[in-house]
Each structure stands twice: as C-alpha cells, then as structure tokens.
Design a protein around this motif. Sequence first.
Motif, PDB file in Angstrom:
ATOM      1  N   LYS A  13      -1.399 -19.838  -7.430  1.00  0.00           N
ATOM      2  CA  LYS A  13      -1.445 -18.761  -6.450  1.00  0.00           C
ATOM      3  C   LYS A  13      -1.764 -19.336  -5.075  1.00  0.00           C
ATOM      4  O   LYS A  13      -2.643 -20.175  -4.942  1.00  0.00           O
ATOM      5  CB  LYS A  13      -2.519 -17.751  -6.848  1.00  0.00           C
ATOM      6  CG  LYS A  13      -2.697 -16.617  -5.851  1.00  0.00           C
ATOM      7  CD  LYS A  13      -3.794 -15.683  -6.319  1.00  0.00           C
ATOM      8  CE  LYS A  13      -4.026 -14.597  -5.277  1.00  0.00           C
ATOM      9  NZ  LYS A  13      -5.119 -13.706  -5.659  1.00  0.00           N
ATOM     10  N   CYS A 147     -11.573  -6.113 -10.311  1.00  0.00           N
ATOM     11  CA  CYS A 147     -10.601  -7.217 -10.273  1.00  0.00           C
ATOM     12  C   CYS A 147      -9.351  -6.876 -11.082  1.00  0.00           C
ATOM     13  O   CYS A 147      -8.249  -7.311 -10.750  1.00  0.00           O
ATOM     14  CB  CYS A 147     -11.227  -8.501 -10.809  1.00  0.00           C
ATOM     15  SG  CYS A 147     -12.475  -9.229  -9.710  1.00  0.00           S
ATOM     16  N   TYR A 150      -7.533  -3.656  -8.687  1.00  0.00           N
ATOM     17  CA  TYR A 150      -7.193  -3.709  -7.262  1.00  0.00           C
ATOM     18  C   TYR A 150      -6.765  -5.112  -6.845  1.00  0.00           C
ATOM     19  O   TYR A 150      -7.227  -6.101  -7.416  1.00  0.00           O
ATOM     20  CB  TYR A 150      -8.383  -3.252  -6.407  1.00  0.00           C
ATOM     21  CG  TYR A 150      -8.896  -1.886  -6.801  1.00  0.00           C
ATOM     22  CD1 TYR A 150      -8.178  -0.733  -6.495  1.00  0.00           C
ATOM     23  CD2 TYR A 150     -10.089  -1.755  -7.511  1.00  0.00           C
ATOM     24  CE1 TYR A 150      -8.638   0.514  -6.882  1.00  0.00           C
ATOM     25  CE2 TYR A 150     -10.560  -0.502  -7.899  1.00  0.00           C
ATOM     26  CZ  TYR A 150      -9.823   0.625  -7.580  1.00  0.00           C
ATOM     27  OH  TYR A 150     -10.274   1.860  -7.972  1.00  0.00           O
ATOM     28  N   ASN A 151      -5.894  -5.191  -5.825  1.00  0.00           N
ATOM     29  CA  ASN A 151      -5.411  -6.504  -5.398  1.00  0.00           C
ATOM     30  C   ASN A 151      -6.228  -7.102  -4.245  1.00  0.00           C
ATOM     31  O   ASN A 151      -5.958  -8.209  -3.810  1.00  0.00           O
ATOM     32  CB  ASN A 151      -3.925  -6.438  -5.016  1.00  0.00           C
ATOM     33  CG  ASN A 151      -3.648  -5.444  -3.908  1.00  0.00           C
ATOM     34  OD1 ASN A 151      -4.560  -5.030  -3.195  1.00  0.00           O
ATOM     35  ND2 ASN A 151      -2.403  -5.036  -3.773  1.00  0.00           N
ATOM     36  N   TYR A 152      -7.231  -6.351  -3.746  1.00  0.00           N
ATOM     37  CA  TYR A 152      -8.077  -6.847  -2.665  1.00  0.00           C
ATOM     38  C   TYR A 152      -9.422  -6.141  -2.775  1.00  0.00           C
ATOM     39  O   TYR A 152      -9.482  -4.915  -2.749  1.00  0.00           O
ATOM     40  CB  TYR A 152      -7.428  -6.553  -1.314  1.00  0.00           C
ATOM     41  CG  TYR A 152      -7.821  -7.439  -0.150  1.00  0.00           C
ATOM     42  CD1 TYR A 152      -8.891  -8.323  -0.208  1.00  0.00           C
ATOM     43  CD2 TYR A 152      -7.111  -7.383   1.048  1.00  0.00           C
ATOM     44  CE1 TYR A 152      -9.226  -9.130   0.865  1.00  0.00           C
ATOM     45  CE2 TYR A 152      -7.428  -8.191   2.141  1.00  0.00           C
ATOM     46  CZ  TYR A 152      -8.489  -9.059   2.037  1.00  0.00           C
ATOM     47  OH  TYR A 152      -8.829  -9.865   3.116  1.00  0.00           O
ATOM     48  N   HIS A 178      -7.263 -12.966 -11.700  1.00  0.00           N
ATOM     49  CA  HIS A 178      -6.767 -11.613 -11.943  1.00  0.00           C
ATOM     50  C   HIS A 178      -5.918 -11.104 -10.767  1.00  0.00           C
ATOM     51  O   HIS A 178      -5.793  -9.900 -10.552  1.00  0.00           O
ATOM     52  CB  HIS A 178      -7.939 -10.667 -12.218  1.00  0.00           C
ATOM     53  CG  HIS A 178      -8.607 -10.926 -13.539  1.00  0.00           C
ATOM     54  ND1 HIS A 178      -9.449 -12.012 -13.738  1.00  0.00           N
ATOM     55  CD2 HIS A 178      -8.530 -10.278 -14.724  1.00  0.00           C
ATOM     56  CE1 HIS A 178      -9.868 -11.999 -14.995  1.00  0.00           C
ATOM     57  NE2 HIS A 178      -9.327 -10.970 -15.611  1.00  0.00           N
ATOM     58  N   GLN A 179      -5.362 -12.062 -10.014  1.00  0.00           N
ATOM     59  CA  GLN A 179      -4.447 -11.733  -8.906  1.00  0.00           C
ATOM     60  C   GLN A 179      -5.102 -10.857  -7.838  1.00  0.00           C
ATOM     61  O   GLN A 179      -4.460 -10.012  -7.227  1.00  0.00           O
ATOM     62  CB  GLN A 179      -3.190 -11.018  -9.446  1.00  0.00           C
ATOM     63  CG  GLN A 179      -2.436 -11.776 -10.520  1.00  0.00           C
ATOM     64  CD  GLN A 179      -1.541 -12.866  -9.954  1.00  0.00           C
ATOM     65  OE1 GLN A 179      -1.400 -12.981  -8.751  1.00  0.00           O
ATOM     66  NE2 GLN A 179      -0.954 -13.648 -10.820  1.00  0.00           N
ATOM     67  N   THR A 180      -6.399 -11.042  -7.624  1.00  0.00           N
ATOM     68  CA  THR A 180      -7.147 -10.214  -6.680  1.00  0.00           C
ATOM     69  C   THR A 180      -7.700 -11.063  -5.541  1.00  0.00           C
ATOM     70  O   THR A 180      -8.284 -12.126  -5.775  1.00  0.00           O
ATOM     71  CB  THR A 180      -8.314  -9.500  -7.398  1.00  0.00           C
ATOM     72  OG1 THR A 180      -7.786  -8.662  -8.422  1.00  0.00           O
ATOM     73  CG2 THR A 180      -9.126  -8.652  -6.429  1.00  0.00           C
ATOM     74  N   LYS A 181      -7.542 -10.591  -4.316  1.00  0.00           N
ATOM     75  CA  LYS A 181      -8.102 -11.268  -3.157  1.00  0.00           C
ATOM     76  C   LYS A 181      -9.576 -10.892  -3.005  1.00  0.00           C
ATOM     77  O   LYS A 181      -9.974  -9.774  -3.307  1.00  0.00           O
ATOM     78  CB  LYS A 181      -7.335 -10.892  -1.885  1.00  0.00           C
ATOM     79  CG  LYS A 181      -5.930 -11.450  -1.825  1.00  0.00           C
ATOM     80  CD  LYS A 181      -5.278 -11.077  -0.508  1.00  0.00           C
ATOM     81  CE  LYS A 181      -3.872 -11.653  -0.395  1.00  0.00           C
ATOM     82  NZ  LYS A 181      -3.251 -11.314   0.904  1.00  0.00           N
TER      83      LYS A 181
END
Length: 301
Positions: A13, A147, A150-152, A178-181
């Motif tokens: 990522k 996480c 949500y993505n952020y 988990h693809q979260t910022k």
Amino acid sequence: MKVYCAEPGSIIKEVFMKVYCADSQDIMNNPQILKKLPSFNILTSFYYIKDLSIYLPFTNNILIDSGAFTLQQKKKANYTKYFKEYCKFVEAHHNNSKIQGFFELDIHEKVGYNQVLEYRKELFEITSKIIPVWHKPLGLNEYKKMCDNYNYIGVSCVKDRSIPSNKYGSFVGYAHQHQTKFHGLGMLRPKILDKVPFDSVDGTSWFKAARFGKRKNRKINTNYIKQNRVNLVFLELLDHIRFQRKYEEKWKNYQIKQNFKYGGNPNAKTIKNRIIQYISKYILYLFNHKQHISIQNIHNI
C-alpha cells in the motif's frame, strides 16, 4: 511523502504522509501573514473559522476540525444546534478539492457514544470525506471496528492521555493492514514521526513563542511577545513549514520490504516485554533445574 507498508497477502500500500499546522486565532486574525509564506498544509477549526476563503489561495491541503474539544470546555452549549450548523458548513464546502476531510463531532463524553454515532451517520450522508475519531476510553475493540468500517480515522494523540509512545507503530500498522488511513491528532513529536509512517498528523506545538514564552529553547520577554506577536507567528509558521517539508523529504521514495512488520496487532507485546518474559522463564527454568539436582543428590546420599 511516500511510505510503503506490508499488507495481508503481500499487497503493498502506498501512503502519502501530510503534516498539518493546527491553526491558531493569530493566523485567522492576521491573514496577511499567509501572503508572505510558501503554501502549506493547515488544519483549522469550525468553532473559530469566519471565512474559509482566506486560506484557499495559500494552502496545499486543508483539514477541518469540528471544534469538539473547544465546544466541550463551555459551561453551557447547545450541541444539537452546533451540530446542525456544522452540517451546513460541511454541505457548503465538501466539494472543495483542497479540503481533505472533516472530523466528526466527537463529544461522546457529553452526549454519549450512541449519539455521536448518529451524528457520524448524518455527516456521512452529506459526504464521504468524514473522519471518525477514536479515543482511548472507547476501547480497543471499537478501534478495530473503525478500521474495518472506515477508510480514514483520526486518533487522539495527546501525550499521557492516549496510546503509549511505543505502541503507535502497532496501531498505525493495524490500520494499514485494514486499508485505513491514520491521522494523529496532536502528534508533532519528532521521535515518533521519525519511526512511524502516519498518513497525516497535526499539532499546535509549532507556536511555542506566545504559548510558552520560548523560541528555539530561548526564553522570550512577555512584553516583547505582546509587541511583536504577528512577527513571531510569521517566524514560527516558517519554521513549521520547514518541519512539514523535512518529513515529506525524509520519507520520500522510502519503501518497506514486503516482509516488513511494524506491529500489525495493537495487542502485541513490545520486544522489551518479550525479552523480559524470556529471561524470567529462563531464570525459573534454572531454579527448577537446580532444585531437581538437589533432590537427586539427597536420594543418592
């Protein structure tokens, strides 16, 4: 800033870290300062903001704080009215490309977490740019749930009231898996920023001159601060812009190998704790082994 981190299934990522200057009323009251500075990233509060347009020509990226912390300091506050006004603001500005996100109204200590979830739902109906905020009292399970959903997310990083310093890598790592910022609220500590690949951070510690009467570890006379406040704000902002660019450059083109792990599980024990655990087990083993030998010697007598 580009950071690459390992994900499940060996997926890489790409992360772009942004360091934001948390706004002060000194900037709002003296917008002419911005004209003299290079463009930079800023986080400003809905609670204080009067005219967002003063920032737009002079900034790269903007984050909007809901003003929850300041709102909760008031003895009397109409939270429902404030939230409706915030929704109108988000509705009016969410299409602006410079605005990267709006933090939710995280006032769970005043209205309860269920109400905050309702506020969050309404904000997400306006735009996907909403950033939910996790606080330590909400618990680890809620962090993991955020996480997943949500993505952020934003995390309160106020020293001594949030995550221990040696755990930030684990929390950020878990979010990335988990693809979260991950945004660190109140996180401008170089010792941590040097090691942990946050997606974004902010803080007010850039303005030490007026707040603490210090500039570059030198004390400043109170009268001098009063007479030269605008100039001090300018100099401190210039230093902070250098700070932003330093970290952008530091992490630029930095790539973490696919097998790199910086603690994907916030529950994971630190290396120090593991070493202590192994040493304790070894001492216990030696003690038991010595006893066993002693018993054998007794039988041999």
